[in-house]
Design a protein around this motif. Sequence first.
Motif, PDB file in Angstrom:
ATOM      1  N   LEU A  45       0.841  -1.193   0.000  1.00 44.86           N
ATOM      2  CA  LEU A  45       0.000   0.000   0.000  1.00 44.86           C
ATOM      3  C   LEU A  45       0.877   1.244   0.000  1.00 44.86           C
ATOM      4  N   LYS A  46       0.305   2.344  -0.444  1.00 42.96           N
ATOM      5  CA  LYS A  46       1.044   3.607  -0.463  1.00 42.96           C
ATOM      6  C   LYS A  46       0.154   4.718   0.089  1.00 42.96           C
ATOM      7  N   LYS A  47       0.747   5.849   0.323  1.00 42.77           N
ATOM      8  CA  LYS A  47       0.017   7.005   0.837  1.00 42.77           C
ATOM      9  C   LYS A  47      -1.166   7.304  -0.080  1.00 42.77           C
ATOM     10  N   GLY A  48      -2.346   7.472   0.528  1.00 44.63           N
ATOM     11  CA  GLY A  48      -3.547   7.779  -0.239  1.00 44.63           C
ATOM     12  C   GLY A  48      -4.409   6.565  -0.528  1.00 44.63           C
ATOM     13  N   ASP A  49      -3.833   5.355  -0.437  1.00 38.34           N
ATOM     14  CA  ASP A  49      -4.635   4.142  -0.607  1.00 38.34           C
ATOM     15  C   ASP A  49      -5.601   4.002   0.569  1.00 38.34           C
ATOM     16  N   PRO A  50      -6.713   3.299   0.388  1.00 40.44           N
ATOM     17  CA  PRO A  50      -7.639   3.112   1.511  1.00 40.44           C
ATOM     18  C   PRO A  50      -7.026   2.220   2.589  1.00 40.44           C
ATOM     19  N   CYS A  51      -7.193   2.631   3.822  1.00 44.72           N
ATOM     20  CA  CYS A  51      -6.708   1.860   4.966  1.00 44.72           C
ATOM     21  C   CYS A  51      -7.496   0.550   5.048  1.00 44.72           C
ATOM     22  N   PRO A  52      -6.822  -0.585   5.267  1.00 42.54           N
ATOM     23  CA  PRO A  52      -7.542  -1.854   5.362  1.00 42.54           C
ATOM     24  C   PRO A  52      -8.377  -1.978   6.634  1.00 42.54           C
ATOM     25  N   CYS A  53      -8.151  -1.112   7.601  1.00 46.44           N
ATOM     26  CA  CYS A  53      -8.900  -1.174   8.861  1.00 46.44           C
ATOM     27  C   CYS A  53     -10.128  -0.269   8.870  1.00 46.44           C
ATOM     28  N   CYS A  54      -9.972   0.958   8.339  1.00 47.99           N
ATOM     29  CA  CYS A  54     -11.086   1.905   8.443  1.00 47.99           C
ATOM     30  C   CYS A  54     -11.577   2.422   7.088  1.00 47.99           C
ATOM     31  N   GLY A  55     -10.797   2.233   6.023  1.00 51.11           N
ATOM     32  CA  GLY A  55     -11.218   2.664   4.705  1.00 51.11           C
ATOM     33  C   GLY A  55     -10.840   4.082   4.331  1.00 51.11           C
TER      34      GLY A  55
END
Length: 66
Positions: free
Chosen positions: A4-14
């Motif tokens: 993942l990179k900066k700006g991608d959706p967080c897998p925990c909160c989206g």
Amino acid sequence: MKLLKKGDPCPCCGSPIPTDDLERLLLLSWLAQYPMIRDVILHRPDALEPPPRWADHMIQRFTKTE
């Protein structure tokens, strides 16, 4: 595994990932790859044993605020 990179959706909160810290991105990428572990951490923290004392420095590294 997709990193993942900066700006991608967080897998925990989206929400978009606000950091480009490599260690945090690796942790989030790992959680995205193994959603079962993420679900246990988020929804059943009582199922996890407390980390050993030698892991304190690692916990502080991944939970530090920017």
